[in-house]
Each structure stands twice: as structure tokens, then as C-alpha cells.
Design a protein around this motif. Sequence first.
Motif, PDB file in Angstrom:
ATOM      1  N   GLY A   1      26.942  40.383  37.563  1.00  0.00           N
ATOM      2  CA  GLY A   1      26.299  40.186  36.275  1.00  0.00           C
ATOM      3  C   GLY A   1      26.830  41.125  35.208  1.00  0.00           C
ATOM      4  N   GLN A   2      27.048  42.391  35.588  1.00  0.00           N
ATOM      5  CA  GLN A   2      27.565  43.368  34.628  1.00  0.00           C
ATOM      6  C   GLN A   2      29.008  43.066  34.241  1.00  0.00           C
ATOM      7  OE1 GLN A   2      25.670  44.234  37.353  1.00  0.00           O
ATOM      8  NE2 GLN A   2      23.900  44.485  35.996  1.00  0.00           N
ATOM      9  N   LEU A   3      29.798  42.564  35.190  1.00  0.00           N
ATOM     10  CA  LEU A   3      31.187  42.217  34.900  1.00  0.00           C
ATOM     11  C   LEU A   3      31.285  40.977  34.022  1.00  0.00           C
ATOM     12  CD1 LEU A   3      32.796  42.802  38.432  1.00  0.00           C
ATOM     13  CD2 LEU A   3      33.106  44.214  36.388  1.00  0.00           C
ATOM     14  N   MET A   4      30.349  40.052  34.218  1.00  0.00           N
ATOM     15  CA  MET A   4      30.407  38.810  33.465  1.00  0.00           C
ATOM     16  C   MET A   4      30.081  39.010  31.989  1.00  0.00           C
ATOM     17  SD  MET A   4      28.425  35.192  34.150  1.00  0.00           S
ATOM     18  CE  MET A   4      28.864  35.164  35.884  1.00  0.00           C
ATOM     19  N   LYS A   5      29.216  39.968  31.672  1.00  0.00           N
ATOM     20  CA  LYS A   5      28.776  40.153  30.287  1.00  0.00           C
ATOM     21  C   LYS A   5      29.928  40.435  29.322  1.00  0.00           C
ATOM     22  CE  LYS A   5      24.090  41.692  31.397  1.00  0.00           C
ATOM     23  NZ  LYS A   5      23.149  42.844  31.408  1.00  0.00           N
ATOM     24  N   PRO A   6      30.830  41.385  29.642  1.00  0.00           N
ATOM     25  CA  PRO A   6      31.880  41.678  28.652  1.00  0.00           C
ATOM     26  C   PRO A   6      33.050  40.696  28.650  1.00  0.00           C
ATOM     27  CG  PRO A   6      32.078  43.168  30.512  1.00  0.00           C
ATOM     28  CD  PRO A   6      30.825  42.372  30.738  1.00  0.00           C
ATOM     29  N   ILE A   7      33.321  40.036  29.786  1.00  0.00           N
ATOM     30  CA  ILE A   7      34.532  39.210  29.857  1.00  0.00           C
ATOM     31  C   ILE A   7      34.250  37.717  29.972  1.00  0.00           C
ATOM     32  CG2 ILE A   7      35.869  41.090  30.857  1.00  0.00           C
ATOM     33  CD1 ILE A   7      35.640  39.771  33.563  1.00  0.00           C
ATOM     34  N   GLY A   8      33.024  37.331  30.299  1.00  0.00           N
ATOM     35  CA  GLY A   8      32.702  35.918  30.426  1.00  0.00           C
ATOM     36  C   GLY A   8      32.966  35.391  31.829  1.00  0.00           C
ATOM     37  N   ALA A   9      32.360  34.242  32.140  1.00  0.00           N
ATOM     38  CA  ALA A   9      32.414  33.689  33.494  1.00  0.00           C
ATOM     39  C   ALA A   9      33.808  33.206  33.881  1.00  0.00           C
ATOM     40  CB  ALA A   9      31.400  32.549  33.624  1.00  0.00           C
ATOM     41  N   THR A  10      34.471  32.472  32.976  1.00  0.00           N
ATOM     42  CA  THR A  10      35.767  31.902  33.345  1.00  0.00           C
ATOM     43  C   THR A  10      36.847  32.983  33.487  1.00  0.00           C
ATOM     44  OG1 THR A  10      36.254  31.451  31.010  1.00  0.00           O
ATOM     45  CG2 THR A  10      35.248  29.684  32.293  1.00  0.00           C
ATOM     46  N   ARG A  11      36.810  33.989  32.618  1.00  0.00           N
ATOM     47  CA  ARG A  11      37.790  35.073  32.762  1.00  0.00           C
ATOM     48  C   ARG A  11      37.515  35.900  34.004  1.00  0.00           C
ATOM     49  NH1 ARG A  11      38.946  37.626  26.719  1.00  0.00           N
ATOM     50  NH2 ARG A  11      39.973  35.783  25.845  1.00  0.00           N
ATOM     51  N   LEU A  12      36.249  36.024  34.386  1.00  0.00           N
ATOM     52  CA  LEU A  12      35.929  36.735  35.626  1.00  0.00           C
ATOM     53  C   LEU A  12      36.583  36.056  36.813  1.00  0.00           C
ATOM     54  CD1 LEU A  12      34.389  38.936  37.144  1.00  0.00           C
ATOM     55  CD2 LEU A  12      32.372  37.424  37.134  1.00  0.00           C
ATOM     56  N   ILE A  13      36.549  34.719  36.847  1.00  0.00           N
ATOM     57  CA  ILE A  13      37.216  33.991  37.928  1.00  0.00           C
ATOM     58  C   ILE A  13      38.730  34.138  37.822  1.00  0.00           C
ATOM     59  CG2 ILE A  13      37.574  31.725  38.986  1.00  0.00           C
ATOM     60  CD1 ILE A  13      34.754  30.963  38.140  1.00  0.00           C
ATOM     61  N   ASP A  14      39.264  34.092  36.587  1.00  0.00           N
ATOM     62  CA  ASP A  14      40.712  34.288  36.386  1.00  0.00           C
ATOM     63  C   ASP A  14      41.182  35.610  36.997  1.00  0.00           C
ATOM     64  OD1 ASP A  14      41.344  31.929  35.028  1.00  0.00           O
ATOM     65  OD2 ASP A  14      40.786  32.768  33.086  1.00  0.00           O
ATOM     66  N   TYR A  15      40.522  36.692  36.623  1.00  0.00           N
ATOM     67  CA  TYR A  15      40.914  38.014  37.103  1.00  0.00           C
ATOM     68  C   TYR A  15      40.712  38.140  38.613  1.00  0.00           C
ATOM     69  CZ  TYR A  15      40.830  39.241  32.120  1.00  0.00           C
ATOM     70  OH  TYR A  15      41.057  39.281  30.761  1.00  0.00           O
ATOM     71  N   SER A  16      39.669  37.503  39.122  1.00  0.00           N
ATOM     72  CA  SER A  16      39.420  37.547  40.564  1.00  0.00           C
ATOM     73  C   SER A  16      40.548  36.880  41.340  1.00  0.00           C
ATOM     74  CB  SER A  16      38.084  36.861  40.882  1.00  0.00           C
ATOM     75  OG  SER A  16      36.989  37.537  40.290  1.00  0.00           O
ATOM     76  N   LEU A  17      41.034  35.754  40.832  1.00  0.00           N
ATOM     77  CA  LEU A  17      42.109  35.041  41.523  1.00  0.00           C
ATOM     78  C   LEU A  17      43.421  35.828  41.475  1.00  0.00           C
ATOM     79  CD1 LEU A  17      41.319  31.400  40.326  1.00  0.00           C
ATOM     80  CD2 LEU A  17      41.069  32.305  42.647  1.00  0.00           C
ATOM     81  N   ILE A  18      43.690  36.502  40.356  1.00  0.00           N
ATOM     82  CA  ILE A  18      44.885  37.347  40.275  1.00  0.00           C
ATOM     83  C   ILE A  18      44.808  38.478  41.291  1.00  0.00           C
ATOM     84  CG2 ILE A  18      46.144  38.980  38.804  1.00  0.00           C
ATOM     85  CD1 ILE A  18      45.304  37.197  36.407  1.00  0.00           C
ATOM     86  N   LEU A  19      43.642  39.112  41.387  1.00  0.00           N
ATOM     87  CA  LEU A  19      43.450  40.198  42.350  1.00  0.00           C
ATOM     88  C   LEU A  19      43.542  39.687  43.780  1.00  0.00           C
ATOM     89  CD1 LEU A  19      42.836  43.235  42.484  1.00  0.00           C
ATOM     90  CD2 LEU A  19      40.396  42.659  42.555  1.00  0.00           C
ATOM     91  N   LEU A  20      43.072  38.453  44.017  1.00  0.00           N
ATOM     92  CA  LEU A  20      43.169  37.849  45.354  1.00  0.00           C
ATOM     93  C   LEU A  20      44.630  37.691  45.775  1.00  0.00           C
ATOM     94  CD1 LEU A  20      42.044  36.329  47.832  1.00  0.00           C
ATOM     95  CD2 LEU A  20      42.009  34.252  46.392  1.00  0.00           C
TER      96      LEU A  20
END
Length: 395
Positions: A267-286
Motif C-alpha cells: 500500500g505504501q509503495l503504491m501511493k507514490p508510484i501507482g498500481a501499474t508502475r508498481l507492477i512494472d518495477y516488480s517485473l524488472i526486479l523479477l
Amino acid sequence: MKSKSFPAWVGIALAFYAFIAIAIAESGLGVLLPSILDAYNLTPATVTILFFSQISGYFVAALTSSLLSDRMGLTRMVLLAAICVTSALCIYASTPHWIVMVITGTLLGLGVGLIDAGINTFMSHKQGSANLMGLLHAFYGIGALAGPAIATTLLTFGVNWRSAYWLFAGIVALLVAGMLWASQRHPLLDLPASPHQSAGGNLRQSLKTPVVLVAGLFLLLYVGTEAAIGIWAYSVQTIGRDTPVAIAGYSVTAYWLGLTIGRLSMGQLMKPIGATRLIDYSLILLIAGLLIWWLFPYQLWSLPLLGFALSAIFPTTIWLMPRRVPAAIVPAAIGFLTSMGSVGAVSIPTGIGWMADKASLNVVPMVMLPLAVLMVILHRWLVKNTELIADTQSV
């Protein structure tokens, strides 16, 4: 006598415990897998039949979860599913016959699929913030890190793997007791009635919606990747890389710990970057984590990194569904998505097991890289087409 009304947090607490219970039951398999191989004289390829047998149960759950919850209520559906899971774990713990264990996988898949779909549908109606959905899946992470830790500890002390399954069955049996109590006193998990043509009609509509189908494939790949790491990481480390048993077991626990920490902070990560960018960054890290796990075989920190990378993808995708499809088909869509994820949890580890049997266990990180790339493609498609749907609906 009129049933007593209980505060909403009681239903939420039951939902959290349900995810802890099924996560323990599922995640413990990775550590117990070498013992099962020895007990039934199996290979990495033949043992995957156990995973494959669960697919039929998940498939039935995908098609019937919204129908069952509409017909019998969410509380009673989760109760029935918990009974299925408990029964399956008891059979796992007691049967001397491999074929019986394989057949029982269908019952386990049905129960887990119904619980997953039902609880996610319940939580999707509490959309005040992303924190609650993140917490729900964090509790799955807690159960998922507890499962390998419990199994590793028992094996370290010389306890038979069957005893671990008896313990897991007892943990899920507590969920049965809780849901039985809830169903007799108050429908704690039931949802308010919403206008719709029929449960069957909504299911058919959801299965004709491209966003639902693509999101289902996306979560199939995601959950399959998450499960494959959880199931095969211990074998990769011990058999493929000669890592000591205790270190390998607790490194798998660290993988689930990374998943849990990520979901608690979702929830804290989603607030500044948004839901779709959170998934974007997660996939890059994966993708980065898989490359490290593959190219640097003797480090252990890639597993918690992978857990953290995967943490937000599933709950964020579920959280976005009410914003991507009409409200009437949300329960059917979420039921389909979560059950497709469960299909991935069986089919992808099965396919990876076959590949590992033909080559070696060390290929496991490598063969998961194309899956991560495909997930990036599907996610970007969803982002693009969600924007188009939003534009259409706003006119």
C-alpha cells in the motif's frame, strides 16, 4: 433464535487465517518433495503428476466459484472448500499408495481454488485502500514462509514427512471449525446482493471479456513462477548445488519472507508510484533476480530478492480488476483469475520438473526467464487496453 451480529473485523480475521492455512499446506511441499521422491521411488518428472492432478480441481473451481458462492453463500462455500483441503491433507499423510495421493490432488486443488477465489472476491469489495488486499496476501506470505520452516524443522529433527502433513491438516481443520462457527451464527464472509442478470450470465460475460482472459493468463504465469520457485528452489540448492539441507531450507523461508515484507509494504509503495508502475518495477526486479539466481549459483540472497519482486504483482492485479471490468462481473472475473492462477501453480512447476528431469535442476532459473518476459508483454497489453476501457466508460 436470531443469529448474533459480529463486527466486520471477525470476517476479515477469518479470511486472513484462511490464507495462512492454505499457504502452509501448499508451500511445505517444496521442502517435503525430496522425501516424497524417496518414499515412492520417483523422479523429478514423475512426481510432477501430483501437481498435474490438481489442475482438474482448480479448473472446476475456476468455473464454479461464483456459481457456488451465489447459490450457497461465500461462508458455506469456504467451509466446504476447507473440508476438502483438510481431507486431502489427511490422505496425503496416510496413504501408502502413490496413485491414491495423485488422485487426491484433485480434491486439494478444488478446495484451495475455491478458498482463493472466495476470499479474494470478499476482499475486493473492501476497496477503501490497497492496504487490506496487500495485508491479505501478506498473510499468505506468512503462511508460505511458515510452511517450509515447519517442514525443515521437522525433517531436521528426524520427523517423518507424513507427520508434517498431519500437522498441516490440523492447521486447516481450525479453519473448518472457524467457518462452521461463522456459518451457524452469522454469514461473516457473505457479500451484499448486487444487481446482475444471473451468476451464470455474469460468468459467461466475464469469459468473453478480453481483459479478463488476458489477466487470467498473466496471473497463471505469475502464480506458476511464484510456485515454481517455492517448490523447486530447495531441490535446486540441495541436489543441484550441494547446499547444506538446513541452509537450503531456510533460504526458501527467506524467499517467502521477502514476499511477505513486500506485501506488507504494498500500500505504501503504491501511493507514490501507482498500481501499474508498481507492477512494472516488480517485473524488472523479477528478471534481474532470476538472472542472478541462474548466473551466480552459490549466493543465497537472490531468493529473498525474488520473493520481494513477486510480492505486489498478484494482489495489485486483483485490486485493479474492479476498475477494469463492469461491477456486475467482478465476482466471476476474480473467481476466474484466482483459479487460473492456481492452474499456473500446478502446470508451470510440472513443466519445469519435466525440463529439469531431461537436463538438470540447475536449468530451473533459466527456463523461468521467458515466463517473466511474457508477463511483461501481457501486463503492458492490460495497461494499454485498460486505458481504452476507462476512456470509453468515462464518455
